[in-house]
Design a protein around this motif. Structure first.
Motif, PDB file in Angstrom:
ATOM      1  N   ASP A  83      27.075  61.804 -15.567  1.00  0.00           N
ATOM      2  CA  ASP A  83      27.164  61.447 -14.011  1.00  0.00           C
ATOM      3  C   ASP A  83      28.160  60.424 -13.823  1.00  0.00           C
ATOM      4  O   ASP A  83      28.667  60.438 -12.568  1.00  0.00           O
ATOM      5  CB  ASP A  83      25.674  61.023 -13.571  1.00  0.00           C
ATOM      6  N   GLY A  84      28.515  59.621 -14.486  1.00  0.00           N
ATOM      7  CA  GLY A  84      29.451  58.492 -14.282  1.00  0.00           C
ATOM      8  C   GLY A  84      30.802  59.205 -13.854  1.00  0.00           C
ATOM      9  O   GLY A  84      31.381  59.063 -13.074  1.00  0.00           O
ATOM     10  N   HIS A 142      25.292  65.997 -17.394  1.00  0.00           N
ATOM     11  CA  HIS A 142      24.353  65.117 -18.061  1.00  0.00           C
ATOM     12  C   HIS A 142      24.237  63.993 -17.176  1.00  0.00           C
ATOM     13  O   HIS A 142      24.687  63.113 -17.325  1.00  0.00           O
ATOM     14  CB  HIS A 142      25.098  64.535 -19.630  1.00  0.00           C
ATOM     15  N   ASN A 184      22.082  61.000 -16.496  1.00  0.00           N
ATOM     16  CA  ASN A 184      20.936  59.923 -16.985  1.00  0.00           C
ATOM     17  C   ASN A 184      21.451  58.713 -16.044  1.00  0.00           C
ATOM     18  O   ASN A 184      20.528  57.811 -16.270  1.00  0.00           O
ATOM     19  CB  ASN A 184      21.330  59.699 -18.549  1.00  0.00           C
ATOM     20  N   ASN A 209      23.498  56.664 -15.496  1.00  0.00           N
ATOM     21  CA  ASN A 209      24.219  55.526 -15.751  1.00  0.00           C
ATOM     22  C   ASN A 209      25.383  55.779 -16.554  1.00  0.00           C
ATOM     23  O   ASN A 209      25.341  56.850 -17.034  1.00  0.00           O
ATOM     24  CB  ASN A 209      23.275  54.346 -16.237  1.00  0.00           C
ATOM     25  N   PHE A 210      26.208  54.787 -16.790  1.00  0.00           N
ATOM     26  CA  PHE A 210      27.000  54.916 -17.719  1.00  0.00           C
ATOM     27  C   PHE A 210      26.535  54.496 -19.155  1.00  0.00           C
ATOM     28  O   PHE A 210      26.543  53.109 -19.299  1.00  0.00           O
ATOM     29  CB  PHE A 210      28.394  53.945 -17.430  1.00  0.00           C
TER      30      PHE A 210
HETATM   31 MG    MG Z   1      25.738  59.156 -17.443  1.00  0.00          MG
END
Ligand code: MG
Ligand code: SF4
Length: 295
Positions: free
Chosen positions: A100-101, A126, A128, A130-131
């Protein structure tokens, strides 16, 4: 019902390369990789027949944990490479994996143009929120006001709503699933791989180390199979409404699909009625005389 581990003379073990996994205990990447292998095996693809493209991120470490032709590219740039490879060899199934980052920051332009171009590839997000690889910074999909390692008071920017964003681009395949449901992921990945054009699959991924707000338990409680409850994915507005309404529950499964839209290659006028593929047309050219001009 169990999931067959061997189909079409292939086994998920055919995709194993023996490299030790380094993901955290409980990471959703384990389940996503298992589902990707099962989907490919159940569709009868051997590792030497598929291209697997990975962005930078925790998920990208999958590039040395399963077999297949694999590329581990630059941050946010997995889609240009995957799309280019697919156009060079349209007969080869291509799966692109991105976090997502990368997908909603560094590479968000590529995501926009991949959807509107209808490149015939499968994109696994993917998500989640966050990084993870760089230790839990907020991404563009981190929940609003959520404290993260480098933003303990929450981020000042507005969070992107990924489904509203994707549906605004007139997609032809949108699905959502989650990392704890391997049978559902397998079903969705297979449908995505068989889709005519660009398939967008949002996988809500548990990241127990840095994401405490959508844990495995939270996902288990909130996610449900919309197709099993009667959702038919043939209407864009209905799919969008279901995808965007996550206030109480999170609809998973194939939310929207349209097989009537020609993909990029089918629209490419110079390739109309051409029987060969670009990779078959590559000729070995002797450039040694040309090079002598520069010595
Ligand atoms: Mg991520
Ligand atoms: Fe998985 Fe999160 Fe650990 Fe990365 S930081 S390996 S995404 S649990």
């Amino acid at each position: 019902m169990g999931i067959p581990l061997e189909t079409n003379g292939l086994s998920v073990n055919d995709y194993s390369c023996g490299t030790e996994c380094t993901w955290c205990d409980g990471c959703g990447d384990y389940g996503i990789m298992a589902a990707a292998k099962r989907a490919l095996v159940e569709l009868g693809f051997a590792p030497h027949e598929v291209l697997l493209c990975f962005d930078i991120g925790c998920h990208g470490n999958m590039s040395d944990k399963m077999l297949g032709y694999r590329v581990h590219g630059l941050h946010g740039r997995v889609l240009p490479f995957a799309s280019g490879a697919k156009l060079a060899n349209p007969n080869m199934p291509v799966m692109a994996f991105g976090g997502d980052g990368a997908s909603f920051s560094e590479g968000v332009n590529h995501l926009v143009h991949s959807v509107r171009s209808h490149y015939p590839i499968t994109f696994i997000l993917h998500n989640n929120a966050n990084f993870g690889l760089t230790t839990g910074q907020a991404s563009a999909l981190t929940w609003q006001n959520q404290p993260m390692n480098t933003s303990p008071n929450g981020i000042p920017e507005d969070t992107i709503r990924p489904m509203e964003f994707i549906f605004s681009l007139q997609p032809t395949f949108v699905a959502r699933t989650w990392s704890g449901d391997i049978p559902q992921m397998t079903r969705v990945f297979k449908a995505a791989l068989q889709h005519r054009g660009f398939a967008f699959v949002d996988v809500l991924q548990a990241c127990p180390t840095y994401n405490k707000f959508t844990s495995h338990e939270w996902l288990l409680e909130h996610c449900y199979d919309a197709n099993a409850e009667g959702h038919s994915p043939d209407n864009l507005e209905a799919g969008k409404k279901l995808a965007c309404d996550t206030a109480e529950k999170v609809a998973c499964g194939i939310l929207y699909q349209n097989e009537d839209i020609p993909h990029f290659y089918e629209r490419l006028q110079p390739r109309q009625n051409v029987k060969t593929t670009p990779v078959e047309e590559v000729a070995i050219t002797d450039v040694s005389d040309l090079m002598k001009e520069f010595v």
